[in-house]
Design a protein around this motif. Structure first.
Motif, short mmCIF file in Angstrom:
data_model
loop_
_atom_site.label_atom_id
_atom_site.label_comp_id
_atom_site.label_asym_id
_atom_site.label_seq_id
_atom_site.Cartn_x
_atom_site.Cartn_y
_atom_site.Cartn_z
N VAL A 44 0.93 -1.26 0.13
CA VAL A 44 0.15 -0.30 -0.21
C VAL A 44 1.07 1.66 0.25
CG1 VAL A 44 -1.89 -1.20 1.17
CG2 VAL A 44 -0.35 0.58 2.46
N THR A 45 0.36 2.69 -0.37
CA THR A 45 1.32 3.98 -0.12
C THR A 45 0.44 4.81 0.22
OG1 THR A 45 -0.82 4.32 -2.37
CG2 THR A 45 1.55 3.25 -2.76
N ALA A 46 -0.22 4.67 1.40
CA ALA A 46 -0.87 5.03 2.43
C ALA A 46 0.03 6.21 2.99
CB ALA A 46 -2.13 3.86 3.23
N GLN A 47 1.20 5.69 3.63
CA GLN A 47 2.18 6.48 3.85
C GLN A 47 3.11 7.29 2.78
OE1 GLN A 47 2.94 5.64 8.65
NE2 GLN A 47 4.11 3.71 7.17
N LEU A 155 0.13 14.02 6.00
CA LEU A 155 0.34 13.53 4.75
C LEU A 155 -0.35 13.67 3.58
CD1 LEU A 155 2.60 9.78 5.32
CD2 LEU A 155 2.89 12.45 5.20
N PHE A 156 -1.99 13.87 4.19
CA PHE A 156 -2.55 14.35 2.48
C PHE A 156 -3.70 16.04 3.42
CE2 PHE A 156 -1.65 9.79 2.53
CZ PHE A 156 -1.75 10.09 1.11
N GLY A 157 -3.89 15.64 4.09
CA GLY A 157 -4.41 17.17 5.01
C GLY A 157 -5.95 17.31 5.20
N THR A 441 -8.66 28.16 -2.49
CA THR A 441 -7.05 28.43 -2.38
C THR A 441 -6.76 27.58 -0.48
OG1 THR A 441 -6.95 30.71 -1.36
CG2 THR A 441 -7.02 30.30 -3.87
N SER A 442 -6.11 27.04 -0.53
CA SER A 442 -5.34 27.13 0.34
C SER A 442 -3.73 26.22 0.13
CB SER A 442 -5.63 25.34 0.73
OG SER A 442 -5.58 24.03 1.94
N TRP A 443 -3.27 26.64 1.38
CA TRP A 443 -1.23 25.63 1.29
C TRP A 443 -1.49 25.17 2.59
CZ3 TRP A 443 0.49 27.19 5.86
CH2 TRP A 443 0.67 28.27 6.13
N ALA A 444 -0.14 24.31 2.82
CA ALA A 444 -0.32 23.08 3.53
C ALA A 444 1.42 23.46 4.20
CB ALA A 444 -1.34 22.07 3.57
N LEU A 445 1.78 22.96 4.99
CA LEU A 445 3.21 22.21 5.39
C LEU A 445 2.93 21.26 6.62
CD1 LEU A 445 5.42 25.33 6.12
CD2 LEU A 445 5.47 24.26 3.96
N PHE A 446 3.72 20.26 6.18
CA PHE A 446 3.74 19.20 6.54
C PHE A 446 5.24 18.21 7.02
CE2 PHE A 446 3.51 17.58 2.78
CZ PHE A 446 3.83 16.92 2.13
N GLY A 447 5.16 17.45 8.05
CA GLY A 447 6.31 16.43 7.84
C GLY A 447 5.99 15.36 9.08
N GLN A 448 6.14 14.37 9.05
CA GLN A 448 5.97 12.98 9.62
C GLN A 448 7.22 12.28 9.59
OE1 GLN A 448 4.81 9.23 7.84
NE2 GLN A 448 2.99 9.69 8.43
N ALA A 449 7.67 11.88 10.53
CA ALA A 449 8.92 10.97 11.21
C ALA A 449 8.17 9.72 11.05
CB ALA A 449 10.10 11.43 12.30
#
Length: 789
Positions: A44-47, A155-157, A441-449
């Protein structure tokens, strides 16, 4: 009657699977297994990485391409056909094939407005399809379908408070590969789905994939109305129910070096058909049983020119990936465009056939209604940039940002607009319409570890900050007629911030955190908490009646789940089990106003909990089966939340609990009911899906086979308030096929809705219409398919 229906459905589904294993002992010990005799590893590509499902702390269901082809063999809608095919996924529409509405774990949106947002995000080939019509782009030449359940916080918002339905097409390859299927059946139904690709250069550095879909069905529904029509509608035999779906996609993949790849993709859709067919009076007061005499092939419509519908969409995307060694940079740029319209007889019948008694007077025809939604042009632009560590090592990370922009001009036309005889002496009547300009309009910054705390225990966490801004402006008519509706409120009453304009904006964080424990190489346990965010929403359509815009503030969903994922018997059996609980705050809901028009509001909160189980197995050679089951409980919690119920002249059209109360003032002819404690609409209490196939080997290359699939859903409310009539319990459908296979090629006879069930799948509850939407009748035909590589 309900219990007989449930028992019949369970018997049919159980018998389907029970009958096939009985044939297993009869196979020859020397006969070869079919080409797919073992359960494959589920990736899968869930992450945003290609991973073994056992290593992913997210509840994910996978629909394989071979099963998908069975569901759409009769030319069925490629998205609506997915409803109930995996646990907790439900899909419906009240606007035809151009407007599917998705629900995961009971959470969705019943709003039929073209500008509606949904808490289930649809992603096709890495591009988010935000507008409801873009969500309807059909899938074909499928690589894999994944259903990610629960809020996808980092990751998807935004607008993923319920989850994601993620579609991946078959990709270009360095070797020649292809697949195709073609079917022909009842109602002259045609379904052709094909894809072919391979290298364009000798070294395979440039490759392509060309894919196409063609679907057709003849009209099969007769409009029996022969009386006068105020908008010039003429009935006739077999004038509705058909469609033409034409789609093409071309992908080019270039790999200038081992570290760099670029994929350019373009697609085009041309669709025409009919809006949803409502059957007025088909729902009887005091019962939710479908009358045995009900005939899906006949309606009596006095307006709307037999419900025409047509849309065209096209778009392109560019995905570039560069591997620096220590990190990989990915850029995904997308553009989508659409235009089209949908028109329908919204009362579902001829008014003269449904007279309404007035105070002491003779009954008069009641219920003239039609509407049209038209998108003159919509453009969506998206950009995502993501930097990610390699998939190896104890510590893995991703950071990135997204930008989203959507602009459209949307027109809404109500009944008076179409009348040929009017005081203006024009056709069409320059009245009862609006043209809106929407800008999102929308913008986002994200991070995951994620970090492997031990060889068996992995911790993962992520956060995202999203700003979402929506603006709706009231424009002039395309012919430059000033939009001041005679006899109604002045245009300035549409103010939401400033006259003619409404703007809402919000910035919120969303997040997720999880632990995954690998007890063995084939058994994992996980726990996950997550929060999702759905941006504020504006309902501009109300302006068509001279009413102000309605709005809903942002909603958030905080969810917790625990589960296990397992593989055993030498990779022949996969079993997943999940339990979940979630709370939605400021839940966005949609009801009706005095014109039967949808209005937005927020309920204080909604809660849901339940479980999901999936089993995929091939216990003996040449036999495989899947079982999925979900159970769900949902509840709206807001003592101050009410919904308008169906009533005409103050007389209820259905049985409502608790007893509704009358409105006051201008709403004195309406009735309202509390929705506190009610289940979510379109949230089945349970869902059971079964499928199986058994192959009878003839020689080394050929075999006979038999396959079937079965789906049943538990009690489902179609409206916000509690009624007897607007519910279903025990709806089921059974499909199957039998055929001959030679290597990678098959020829089969198929049937969908084998027992010809008449299932109520949606309603319109305005006034006294008691109009229902129903599933397709039994269809059958022949199908050929094959692949090469």
């Amino acid at each position: 009657m309900k219990m007989r229906k449930i028992h019949a459905g369970l018997f049919a589904g159980t018998a389907m699977l029970a009958a096939m294993p009985m044939a297993a002992p009869a196979q020859s010990a020397a006969a070869p297994a079919s080409s797919d005799s073992d359960v494959q590893t589920i990736t899968v590509t869930a992450q945003r990485r290609v991973e073994n499902d056992l290593k992913v702390p997210v509840a994910v269901s996978v629909i394989r391409p071979d099963a998908f082809k069975d569901y759409v063999a009769a030319g069925s809608d490629t998205l609506l056909s997915l409803s109930g095919k995996v646990p907790s996924l439900y899909v419906e529409t009240s606007t035809g094939r151009i407007f599917p509405r998705f629900y995961i774990r009971g959470l969705g949106n019943i709003d039929f407005y073209l500008g509606a947002s949904q808490p289930v995000s649809v992603i096709q080939d890495d591009i988010v399809e935000e507008h409801v019509v873009l969500k309807s782009n059909p899938m074909f030449d499928v690589g894999q379908i994944e259903v990610l359940k629960g809020p996808q916080g980092s990751l998807f918002g935004r607008n993923t408070t319920a989850g994601i339905v993620k579609f991946d097409s078959a990709q270009p390859t360095e070797t020649w590969q292809g697949q195709g299927s073609a079917s022909y059946g009842k109602y002259n139904s045609v379904n052709v789905d094909a894809g072919v690709g391979g290298p364009l250069t000798k070294d395979g550095s440039i490759s392509f994939r060309l894919s196409g879909l063609y679907q057709h069905r003849d009209n099969w529904i007769t409009n029996s109305y022969t009386g006068n029509s105020d908008d010039g509608t003429v009935g006739g035999k077999d004038v509705m129910g058909g469609f033409n779906e034409r789609d093409v996609r071309l992908q080019l993949l270039a790999k200038p070096s081992e570290n760099f790849s670029v994929r350019l993709s373009g697609h085009y859709r041309d669709y025409d058909g009919n809006a949803s067919i409502f059957y007025r009076g088909s729902i009887r007061q005091g019962t939710n049983a479908v009358p045995s005499s009900f005939d899906r092939s006949v309606v009596a419509y006095d307006e709307a020119h037999n419900n025409p519908q047509a849309y065209k969409t096209h778009g392109a995307s560019l995905k570039a990936v560069y591997d620096f060694g220590g990190a990989t940079l990915t850029s995904i740029t997308g553009w989508e465009h659409l235009s089209g319209y949908s028109r329908g007889d919204t009362d579902g019948g001829a008014a003269v056939n449904f007279p309404l008694s007035t105070n002491g007077g003779a009954p008069v025809p009641f219920g003239y209604g039609e509407s049209q939604g038209r998108v003159h042009g919509l453009d969506q632009v998206t950009e995502e940039v993501r930097l990610a560590s390699p998939d190896t090592g104890r510590f893995k990370w991703q950071v990135g940002g997204i930008y989203f922009s959507q602009k459209d001009r949307t027109e809404f036309d109500q009944r008076a607009y179409f009348l040929t005889n009017n005081s203006f002496g024009t056709n069409p009547n320059p009245n009862n319409f609006v043209l809106l300009h929407d800008n999102n309009t929308s913008w986002a910054l994200f991070g995951q570890a994620s970090y492997d705390l031990t060889d068996q225990l992995t911790a993962t966490g992520g956060v995202r900050v999203t700003e979402d801004t929506k603006r709706t402006e009231l424009l002039l008519h395309p012919n430059s007629v000033a939009l001041t509706i005679p006899g109604t409120a002045p245009a300035s009453s549409f103010a939401c911030g400033t006259a003619f304009s409404c703007r809402l904006s919000d910035t919120k964080p969303s997040w997720d955190a999880s632990l995954l424990y690998r007890a063995t190489g084939d058994l994992s346990f996980y726990g996950r908490v997550a929060r999702g965010f759905r941006g504020p929403t504006i309902q501009g359509r109300s302006a068509v009646f001279g009413s102000a815009y309605t709005t809903a503030n942002s909603e958030t969903n905080t969810s917790g789940e625990i589960g296990l994922k397992s593989v055993f018997l030498d990779n022949k059996v996969h079993f997943n089990l999940t339990g979940f609980y979630y709370v939605v705050k400021n839940m966005q809901l949609n009801g009706n106003d005095s014109n039967g028009n949808g209005v937005l509001f927020n309920a204080d909160k909604g809660k849901g909990y339940g479980m999901e189980a999936e089993l995929e197995a091939r216990p003996v050679k040449n036999f495989r089966f899947n079982v999925g089951f979900s159970w769900l409980h949902t509840k709206i919690e807001d003592p101050n939340a009410f919904a308008q119920v169906g009533a005409a002249g103050g007389v209820l059209a259905e049985t409502v609990f608790p007893t509704p109360f009358p409105g006051t003032g201008s709403n004195s002819g309406l009735r309202f009911a509390s929705i506190n404690g009610n289940p979510f609409p379109n949230a089945p209490e349970y869902n059971l899906n079964l499928s199986g196939r058994y192959d009878f080997p003839i020689d080394e290359k050929s075999r006979l086979f038999i396959g079937a699939d079965f789906n049943m859903q538990g009690k489902t409310n179609y409206v916000l308030y509690r009624t007897i009539e607007y519910t279903a319990n025990g709806n089921f459908e059974l499909g199957g096929k039998i055929g001959y296979a030679f290597g990678r090629y098959e020829a089969a006879f198929f049937v969908r809705n084998l027992t010809n069930e008449k299932n109520l799948v949606n309603v319109i509850d305005t006034n006294n219409y008691r109009a229902g939407i129903y599933n397709d009748p039994r269809t059958f035909g022949i199908q050929i398919s094959g692949s090469f590589r």
